[in-house]
Design a protein around this motif. Structure first.
Motif, short mmCIF file in Angstrom:
data_model
loop_
_atom_site.label_atom_id
_atom_site.label_comp_id
_atom_site.label_asym_id
_atom_site.label_seq_id
_atom_site.Cartn_x
_atom_site.Cartn_y
_atom_site.Cartn_z
N MET A 114 0.84 -1.18 0.00
CA MET A 114 0.00 0.00 0.00
C MET A 114 0.89 1.25 0.00
O MET A 114 1.90 1.31 0.68
CB MET A 114 -0.91 0.01 1.23
CG MET A 114 -1.87 1.12 1.24
SD MET A 114 -3.15 0.79 2.47
CE MET A 114 -3.74 2.41 2.70
N LEU A 115 0.49 2.23 -0.77
CA LEU A 115 1.27 3.46 -0.87
C LEU A 115 1.07 4.35 0.35
O LEU A 115 -0.03 4.46 0.88
CB LEU A 115 0.87 4.23 -2.12
CG LEU A 115 1.26 3.63 -3.46
CD1 LEU A 115 0.67 4.46 -4.59
CD2 LEU A 115 2.76 3.56 -3.58
N ASN A 116 2.16 4.98 0.73
CA ASN A 116 2.11 5.97 1.79
C ASN A 116 1.33 7.18 1.28
O ASN A 116 1.57 7.66 0.18
CB ASN A 116 3.55 6.35 2.16
CG ASN A 116 3.62 7.28 3.33
OD1 ASN A 116 2.86 8.23 3.43
ND2 ASN A 116 4.56 7.00 4.21
N LYS A 117 0.41 7.70 2.10
CA LYS A 117 -0.43 8.83 1.67
C LYS A 117 0.40 10.08 1.39
O LYS A 117 0.08 10.85 0.48
CB LYS A 117 -1.48 9.13 2.73
CG LYS A 117 -2.55 8.08 2.83
CD LYS A 117 -3.56 8.42 3.89
CE LYS A 117 -4.59 7.32 4.03
NZ LYS A 117 -5.58 7.61 5.06
N ILE A 118 1.43 10.29 2.16
CA ILE A 118 2.28 11.47 1.96
C ILE A 118 3.02 11.37 0.64
O ILE A 118 3.06 12.32 -0.15
CB ILE A 118 3.23 11.66 3.15
CG1 ILE A 118 2.42 12.02 4.39
CG2 ILE A 118 4.29 12.71 2.84
CD1 ILE A 118 3.20 12.08 5.66
N VAL A 119 3.60 10.20 0.37
CA VAL A 119 4.31 9.99 -0.89
C VAL A 119 3.34 10.10 -2.07
O VAL A 119 3.67 10.71 -3.09
CB VAL A 119 5.03 8.62 -0.89
CG1 VAL A 119 5.64 8.33 -2.24
CG2 VAL A 119 6.08 8.57 0.20
N LEU A 120 2.16 9.56 -1.92
CA LEU A 120 1.15 9.65 -2.98
C LEU A 120 0.77 11.10 -3.25
O LEU A 120 0.66 11.51 -4.41
CB LEU A 120 -0.09 8.83 -2.60
CG LEU A 120 -1.22 8.80 -3.62
CD1 LEU A 120 -0.74 8.17 -4.93
CD2 LEU A 120 -2.40 8.03 -3.06
N SER A 121 0.61 11.89 -2.19
CA SER A 121 0.28 13.31 -2.36
C SER A 121 1.40 14.05 -3.08
O SER A 121 1.15 14.85 -4.00
CB SER A 121 0.04 13.96 -1.00
OG SER A 121 -1.03 13.37 -0.35
N MET A 122 2.64 13.80 -2.68
CA MET A 122 3.78 14.46 -3.30
C MET A 122 3.89 14.07 -4.78
O MET A 122 4.10 14.93 -5.65
CB MET A 122 5.07 14.12 -2.55
CG MET A 122 5.14 14.69 -1.16
SD MET A 122 6.56 14.10 -0.21
CE MET A 122 7.89 14.93 -1.07
N ALA A 123 3.74 12.80 -5.06
CA ALA A 123 3.84 12.32 -6.44
C ALA A 123 2.70 12.88 -7.31
O ALA A 123 2.92 13.25 -8.46
CB ALA A 123 3.83 10.80 -6.47
N THR A 124 1.51 12.96 -6.74
CA THR A 124 0.38 13.50 -7.49
C THR A 124 0.61 14.96 -7.85
O THR A 124 0.35 15.37 -8.99
CB THR A 124 -0.92 13.35 -6.67
OG1 THR A 124 -1.14 11.97 -6.37
CG2 THR A 124 -2.11 13.90 -7.42
N LEU A 125 1.11 15.74 -6.91
CA LEU A 125 1.42 17.15 -7.21
C LEU A 125 2.46 17.26 -8.31
O LEU A 125 2.35 18.11 -9.19
CB LEU A 125 1.91 17.85 -5.95
CG LEU A 125 0.83 18.31 -4.99
CD1 LEU A 125 1.45 18.81 -3.69
CD2 LEU A 125 0.00 19.42 -5.61
N ARG A 126 3.47 16.41 -8.27
CA ARG A 126 4.51 16.45 -9.30
C ARG A 126 3.95 16.01 -10.66
O ARG A 126 4.35 16.55 -11.69
CB ARG A 126 5.70 15.57 -8.90
CG ARG A 126 6.56 16.22 -7.84
CD ARG A 126 7.19 17.46 -8.41
NE ARG A 126 7.93 18.18 -7.40
CZ ARG A 126 8.53 19.33 -7.62
NH1 ARG A 126 8.47 19.89 -8.81
NH2 ARG A 126 9.17 19.94 -6.67
N MET A 127 3.04 15.05 -10.67
CA MET A 127 2.42 14.65 -11.94
C MET A 127 1.57 15.77 -12.52
O MET A 127 1.59 16.02 -13.72
CB MET A 127 1.59 13.37 -11.76
CG MET A 127 2.45 12.13 -11.63
SD MET A 127 1.48 10.61 -11.67
CE MET A 127 0.90 10.53 -9.99
#
Length: 88
Positions: free
Chosen positions: A1-14
């Motif tokens: 399962m993905l870490n929510k913080i990492v997912l948020s950071m990656a989504t912003l970068r995408m």
């Protein structure tokens, strides 16, 4: 399962990367130097905002693991990056 913080950071970068691609396509579509400069200048506003937001999200995620000394060094580094970006 993905870490929510990492997912948020990656989504912003995408999202930021998608905006860069859209801007490049707009430049090609307009095919005028003046309009391309306007599009490029608008990206200059988006970049630092994305940097600040992703760094803040990541920093909040690891803040409890850092000592106060390390937090101070990270804040100093972020401040220097922002100073370099916004200095005229």
């Amino acid at each position: 399962m993905l870490n929510k913080i990492v997912l948020s950071m990656a989504t912003l970068r995408m999202i930021s990367g998608s905006l860069e691609i859209i801007a490049a396509l707009l430049m090609l579509r307009f095919n005028q130097v003046e309009k391309a400069l306007i599009v490029n200048s608008s990206l200059a506003l988006v970049g630092p905002l994305v940097l600040i937001t992703t760094t803040t999200i990541g920093f909040v995620g690891v803040a409890e693991k850092f000592s106060w000394d390390k937090i101070g060094w990270v804040l100093l580094g972020i401040s220097l990056i922002l100073f370099g970006i916004f200095k005229k």
